[in-house]
Design an enzyme around this catalytic site. Structure first.
Site, short mmCIF file in Angstrom:
data_model
loop_
_atom_site.label_atom_id
_atom_site.label_comp_id
_atom_site.label_asym_id
_atom_site.label_seq_id
_atom_site.Cartn_x
_atom_site.Cartn_y
_atom_site.Cartn_z
N SER A 130 118.46 25.90 -31.13
CA SER A 130 119.78 25.68 -31.88
C SER A 130 120.95 26.57 -31.51
CB SER A 130 119.69 25.34 -33.55
OG SER A 130 121.03 25.16 -33.98
N ASN A 139 118.36 33.72 -21.89
CA ASN A 139 118.82 34.85 -22.68
C ASN A 139 118.57 36.05 -22.02
OD1 ASN A 139 118.58 37.11 -24.49
ND2 ASN A 139 118.90 35.45 -26.36
N ASP A 153 118.58 40.16 -31.94
CA ASP A 153 118.97 38.98 -31.14
C ASP A 153 120.09 38.14 -32.14
OD1 ASP A 153 119.50 37.75 -28.65
OD2 ASP A 153 118.55 35.85 -29.68
N GLU A 188 122.93 30.18 -23.75
CA GLU A 188 123.93 29.12 -23.27
C GLU A 188 125.06 29.75 -22.91
OE1 GLU A 188 122.03 27.99 -27.58
OE2 GLU A 188 122.60 29.87 -26.36
N CYS A 223 127.62 30.90 -29.32
CA CYS A 223 127.41 30.06 -28.55
C CYS A 223 128.05 28.73 -28.77
CB CYS A 223 125.92 29.98 -28.17
SG CYS A 223 125.05 31.42 -27.50
#
Length: 149
Positions: free
Chosen positions: A82, A44, A146, A57, A87
């Protein structure tokens, strides 16, 4: 045997997450694997790059470079958390058939939807949960940003 392989690649995703934390970002990491080899890695970087979309991701897929759909169909993506809706959308778009996650207690993406199209394996790792718990306790405002809250 298979779980051992998943754990080994997840450790690489965890390294990416820790790298992101050291850079002042959010500790989520990912690796893309094809044929038993890591072809992309990322973490990230929303904070570091002042990005609205650079989740682990997305960074991982970007770093893997342009691939043919036939290549993506032979990949497994590993993420310490997860994948969120954004993503997951990218994973589904490129038809990556297997997603291995470190945990989904901190955040559960649209797993019930994505399971219709791909195989989802949750390793439910205490290390991933502890890393996110410590980060959220230290930086709740950054975490809420986020995840769009």
């Amino acid at each position: 045997m298979k779980n051992t392989i998943h754990l080994a690649f997840m450790q690489e995703a965890i390294k990416e997450a820790k790298k992101g934390l050291k850079e002042g970002g959010i500790p989520i990491g990912a690796v893309l694997v094809k044929g038993g080899k890591i072809i992309g890695r990322g973490h990230n970087k929303r904070v570091q790059k002042k990005s609205a979309i650079l989740h682990a991701e997305m960074d991982c897929l970007e770093n893997a470079g342009r691939l043919k759909v036939s290549d993506y169909k032979k990949c497994v993506i590993y993420s310490t958390l997860s994948p969120c809706s954004m993503c997951t959308g990218a994973i589904l778009l490129y038809k990556i058939p297997v997603v291995v996650i470190g945990e989904n207690k901190t955040l559960k993406g649209p797993e019930s939807y994505s399971k219709k199209f791909l195989k989802l394996i949750n390793l439910d790792l205490p290390e991933c949960k502890a890393m996110m718990k410590a980060f959220i306790a230290a930086r709740p405002e950054l975490w809420n940003e986020d995840i769009g809250e």
